[in-house]
Design a protein around this motif. Structure first.
Motif, PDB file in Angstrom:
ATOM      1  N   PHE A   1     -49.971   5.187 -13.704  1.00  0.00           N
ATOM      2  CA  PHE A   1     -50.873   4.262 -15.094  1.00  0.00           C
ATOM      3  C   PHE A   1     -49.257   3.694 -15.921  1.00  0.00           C
ATOM      4  N   VAL A   2     -48.737   2.663 -14.560  1.00  0.00           N
ATOM      5  CA  VAL A   2     -47.969   2.248 -15.537  1.00  0.00           C
ATOM      6  C   VAL A   2     -48.310   0.562 -15.830  1.00  0.00           C
ATOM      7  N   SER A   3     -47.387   0.523 -16.903  1.00  0.00           N
ATOM      8  CA  SER A   3     -47.786  -0.181 -18.115  1.00  0.00           C
ATOM      9  C   SER A   3     -48.065  -1.695 -17.536  1.00  0.00           C
ATOM     10  N   ALA A   4     -49.264  -2.526 -17.769  1.00  0.00           N
ATOM     11  CA  ALA A   4     -49.019  -3.964 -17.747  1.00  0.00           C
ATOM     12  C   ALA A   4     -48.117  -4.518 -17.590  1.00  0.00           C
ATOM     13  N   HIS A   5     -46.928  -4.367 -18.038  1.00  0.00           N
ATOM     14  CA  HIS A   5     -45.729  -5.024 -18.753  1.00  0.00           C
ATOM     15  C   HIS A   5     -44.793  -4.581 -17.439  1.00  0.00           C
ATOM     16  N   ASP A   6     -44.889  -3.799 -16.939  1.00  0.00           N
ATOM     17  CA  ASP A   6     -44.074  -2.349 -16.644  1.00  0.00           C
ATOM     18  C   ASP A   6     -44.614  -3.546 -14.659  1.00  0.00           C
ATOM     19  N   ALA A   7     -46.090  -2.911 -14.223  1.00  0.00           N
ATOM     20  CA  ALA A   7     -46.855  -3.438 -12.582  1.00  0.00           C
ATOM     21  C   ALA A   7     -46.418  -4.706 -12.915  1.00  0.00           C
ATOM     22  N   PHE A   8     -46.382  -6.009 -14.184  1.00  0.00           N
ATOM     23  CA  PHE A   8     -45.801  -7.277 -13.997  1.00  0.00           C
ATOM     24  C   PHE A   8     -45.084  -7.712 -13.149  1.00  0.00           C
ATOM     25  N   PHE A   9     -43.659  -7.077 -13.785  1.00  0.00           N
ATOM     26  CA  PHE A   9     -42.296  -6.830 -13.448  1.00  0.00           C
ATOM     27  C   PHE A   9     -42.362  -6.034 -11.829  1.00  0.00           C
ATOM     28  N   ALA A  10     -42.743  -4.834 -12.047  1.00  0.00           N
ATOM     29  CA  ALA A  10     -42.966  -4.468  -9.733  1.00  0.00           C
ATOM     30  C   ALA A  10     -43.589  -5.635  -8.875  1.00  0.00           C
ATOM     31  N   ALA A  11     -44.543  -6.154  -9.590  1.00  0.00           N
ATOM     32  CA  ALA A  11     -45.219  -7.599  -8.502  1.00  0.00           C
ATOM     33  C   ALA A  11     -44.134  -8.800  -8.766  1.00  0.00           C
ATOM     34  N   LEU A  12     -43.209  -9.070  -9.761  1.00  0.00           N
ATOM     35  CA  LEU A  12     -42.163  -9.292  -9.566  1.00  0.00           C
ATOM     36  C   LEU A  12     -41.005  -9.583  -8.338  1.00  0.00           C
ATOM     37  N   VAL A  13     -40.664  -7.653  -8.062  1.00  0.00           N
ATOM     38  CA  VAL A  13     -39.722  -7.627  -7.623  1.00  0.00           C
ATOM     39  C   VAL A  13     -39.890  -7.894  -6.118  1.00  0.00           C
ATOM     40  N   VAL A  14     -41.531  -7.497  -5.710  1.00  0.00           N
ATOM     41  CA  VAL A  14     -41.512  -6.876  -4.776  1.00  0.00           C
ATOM     42  C   VAL A  14     -41.627  -8.579  -3.752  1.00  0.00           C
ATOM     43  N   LEU A  15     -42.668  -9.641  -4.918  1.00  0.00           N
ATOM     44  CA  LEU A  15     -42.402 -10.407  -4.542  1.00  0.00           C
ATOM     45  C   LEU A  15     -41.323 -11.396  -3.736  1.00  0.00           C
ATOM     46  N   TYR A  16     -40.776 -10.897  -5.054  1.00  0.00           N
ATOM     47  CA  TYR A  16     -39.205 -11.320  -4.399  1.00  0.00           C
ATOM     48  C   TYR A  16     -38.576 -11.207  -3.129  1.00  0.00           C
ATOM     49  N   ALA A  17     -38.094  -8.953  -3.517  1.00  0.00           N
ATOM     50  CA  ALA A  17     -37.376  -9.017  -2.523  1.00  0.00           C
ATOM     51  C   ALA A  17     -38.688  -8.943  -0.567  1.00  0.00           C
ATOM     52  N   SER A  18     -39.846  -9.537  -1.235  1.00  0.00           N
ATOM     53  CA  SER A  18     -40.815 -10.067   0.301  1.00  0.00           C
ATOM     54  C   SER A  18     -40.242 -11.564   1.215  1.00  0.00           C
ATOM     55  N   ALA A  19     -39.836 -12.310  -0.196  1.00  0.00           N
ATOM     56  CA  ALA A  19     -39.117 -14.025  -0.117  1.00  0.00           C
ATOM     57  C   ALA A  19     -37.963 -12.766   0.883  1.00  0.00           C
ATOM     58  N   VAL A  20     -37.252 -13.046   0.289  1.00  0.00           N
ATOM     59  CA  VAL A  20     -35.590 -12.842   0.486  1.00  0.00           C
ATOM     60  C   VAL A  20     -35.717 -12.401   2.649  1.00  0.00           C
ATOM     61  N   ALA A  21     -36.932 -11.655   2.309  1.00  0.00           N
ATOM     62  CA  ALA A  21     -36.653 -10.242   3.583  1.00  0.00           C
ATOM     63  C   ALA A  21     -37.852 -10.966   5.204  1.00  0.00           C
ATOM     64  N   ALA A  22     -38.540 -12.271   4.382  1.00  0.00           N
ATOM     65  CA  ALA A  22     -38.910 -13.131   5.262  1.00  0.00           C
ATOM     66  C   ALA A  22     -38.204 -14.006   5.429  1.00  0.00           C
ATOM     67  N   TRP A  23     -37.200 -14.705   4.532  1.00  0.00           N
ATOM     68  CA  TRP A  23     -36.405 -15.808   5.513  1.00  0.00           C
ATOM     69  C   TRP A  23     -35.280 -15.275   6.427  1.00  0.00           C
ATOM     70  N   THR A  24     -34.588 -13.988   5.711  1.00  0.00           N
ATOM     71  CA  THR A  24     -33.557 -13.354   6.583  1.00  0.00           C
ATOM     72  C   THR A  24     -34.411 -12.651   8.059  1.00  0.00           C
ATOM     73  N   ALA A  25     -35.607 -12.454   8.037  1.00  0.00           N
ATOM     74  CA  ALA A  25     -36.071 -12.173   9.022  1.00  0.00           C
ATOM     75  C   ALA A  25     -36.159 -13.757  10.507  1.00  0.00           C
ATOM     76  N   ARG A  26     -36.241 -15.064   9.205  1.00  0.00           N
ATOM     77  CA  ARG A  26     -36.680 -16.373   9.725  1.00  0.00           C
ATOM     78  C   ARG A  26     -35.857 -16.752  10.366  1.00  0.00           C
ATOM     79  N   LEU A  27     -34.464 -15.637   9.883  1.00  0.00           N
ATOM     80  CA  LEU A  27     -33.426 -16.625  10.132  1.00  0.00           C
ATOM     81  C   LEU A  27     -33.091 -16.108  12.186  1.00  0.00           C
TER      82      LEU A  27
END
Ligand SMILES: Nc1ncnc2c1ncn2[C@@H]1O[C@H](COP(=O)(O)OP(=O)(O)OP(=O)(O)O)[C@@H](O)[C@H]1O
Ligand SMILES: [Mg+2]
Length: 399
Positions: free
Chosen positions: A96-122
């Motif tokens: 029952f995380v608030s919509a606000h917190d869920a949104f920021f959690a999603a942003l963090v996931v997006l960011y971390a995934s993009a960085v991980a994908a970049w590193t893996a690509r390298l």
């Protein structure tokens, strides 16, 4: 080919792994936040883990569908990102995380995934460039180039593979060069007697010669034919030895007896050269008697060829300085081997001063080397004040 039982075992192992892992994490949740948190954690992680592991297992078996390794790695990265995002989304919902917190959690996931994908690509790009280099080298070698090298440096498995490829190409180049040299030497050695044979045959055929000369020519032809067939036999034997085609039986041999027999057999050919034998009693070695006789004959024949009529040949056989070896020496008081030739005499077709050794093809010592090596031994030229000393050592057999 992976069979069905193996597939089942791997799937079950994957499920067990996912369940055990989520169980472990549930215990941590239980210790920290009580039963409810533990139930939620398990209910969330276990299905996610099982689905991901099964998806990974399925992918591992069907990864060829994606095509190149780059795409296969991309799919692996996608699976990792998806399960990460799913875990976060489920947590946000169940806790029952608030919509606000869920949104920021999603942003963090997006960011971390993009960085991980970049590193893996390298990382992937580096590894795959090594794969490309190895592939390019193998293609070049397949097209006949022998100077191609991977140029990959490193300490990982790909670098080890690249190093193996480089060594293989180098060996291939060396073997091809040796084969070309061998063919040139064989052609030369065949051409000379064959030319003589043709001239002699032509002379006989054209009735150019009288009866006695014809008989003399026929005798010369017979000598050439004998030399030719000896050359072909030696060459055949050397090729078989070098290709590892060793169809002989090994047994325990009495080297002292073998040495005495070889010397007695060669004594008539030695003429006025005095031949001495000096062996320890009961020298046992593991070997093939005929092949070892061949080595002894070759060495004694060489000694006879290069020793003057008033010279001496001594054949010794004793336990070697290394306790597990028997050492045999054929020493003569002949012309010796010039220092420039010492490194070369064991090469096929190498002949020293031709004037003195006209009758040999230069295969004797190469055959000895191959036979001794096949026995797990070694052969070398020992230092000698006078003449030549060839020694070989064989592993000692227990009596
Ligand atoms: N005891 C020796 N004294 C002096 N030179 C030797 C002796 N043994 C070998 N050599 C040199 O080493 C060369 C190579 O020997 P190897 O036995 O391989 O060939 P070969 O005797 O010339 O011919 P083949 O053995 O095929 O009849 C010889 O041509 C000779 O120059
Ligand atoms: Mg010889």
């Amino acid at each position: 080919m992976i069979d069905r039982a193996d597939t089942r075992r791997r799937f079950l192992a994957g499920i067990a792994f996912a369940l055990a892992l989520s169980g472990g994490i549930t215990l941590l949740a239980l210790a920290g936040y009580g039963t409810h948190a533990a139930v939620v954690t398990f209910a969330l992680l276990a299905p996610l883990g099982v689905v991901t592991v099964l998806a990974a297992e399925w992918w591992a078996r069907h990864r060829q569908r994606a095509g190149g390794l780059r795409r296969q790695f991309a799919v692996v990265a996608l699976v990792a990102v998806l399960q990460f995002a799913a875990a976060v989304a489920l947590f946000a919902r169940l806790m029952f995380v608030s919509a606000h917190d869920a949104f920021f959690a999603a942003l963090v996931v997006l960011y971390a995934s993009a960085v991980a994908a970049w590193t893996a690509r390298l990382l992937g790009r580096e590894a795959l460039s090594d794969v490309d280099a190895i592939r390019a080298t193998l293609t070049a070698v397949g097209e006949g180039r022998r100077d191609a090298r991977t140029g990959v440096i490193g300490r990982d498995e790909l670098a080890a593979l690249a190093a193996d490829v480089d060594v293989m190409v180098e060996r291939l180049a060396g073997e091809e060069e040796a084969r070309a040299t061998l063919i040139a030497a064989v052609s030369h050695d065949l051409r000379t007697p064959i030319t003589s044979l043709r001239l002699l045959a032509d002379a006989i055929d054209d009735d150019l010669v009288d009866g006695p000369t014809r008989r003399e020519y026929a005798a010369r032809m017979s000598t050439h034919v004998t030399a030719l067939s000896a050359l072909i036999d030696d060459l055949f034997e050397l090729t078989r030895l070098q290709s590892g085609d060793l169809q002989w039986t090994m047994q325990q041999v009495r080297l002292d007896v073998l040495v005495c027999e070889a010397v007695e057999a060669m004594r008539p050919a030695a003429g006025t050269i005095s031949v001495h034998v000096d062996t320890a009693a009961e020298l046992h070695a593991a070997g093939n008697p005929e092949k070892l006789q061949r080595v002894l004959f070759n060495l004694i024949q060489n000694a006879i060829r290069h020793t003057p009529p008033d010279g001496t040949i001594t054949v010794r056989a004793h336990a070697g300085p290394a306790a597990h070896e028997v050492e045999v020496e054929v020493a003569d008081t002949g012309s010796g081997i010039p220092s420039d030739d010492r490194a070369l005499v064991f090469e096929p077709f190498y002949r020293g001063n031709r004037a003195r050794t006209d009758s040999g093809a230069g295969l004797g010592l190469a055959i000895c080397t191959a036979i001794v090596a096949a026995h797990g031994g070694r052969i070398w030229l020992a230092d000698a004040d006078v003449g030549t000393s060839v020694r070989f050592a064989l592993p000692l057999a227990s009596a």
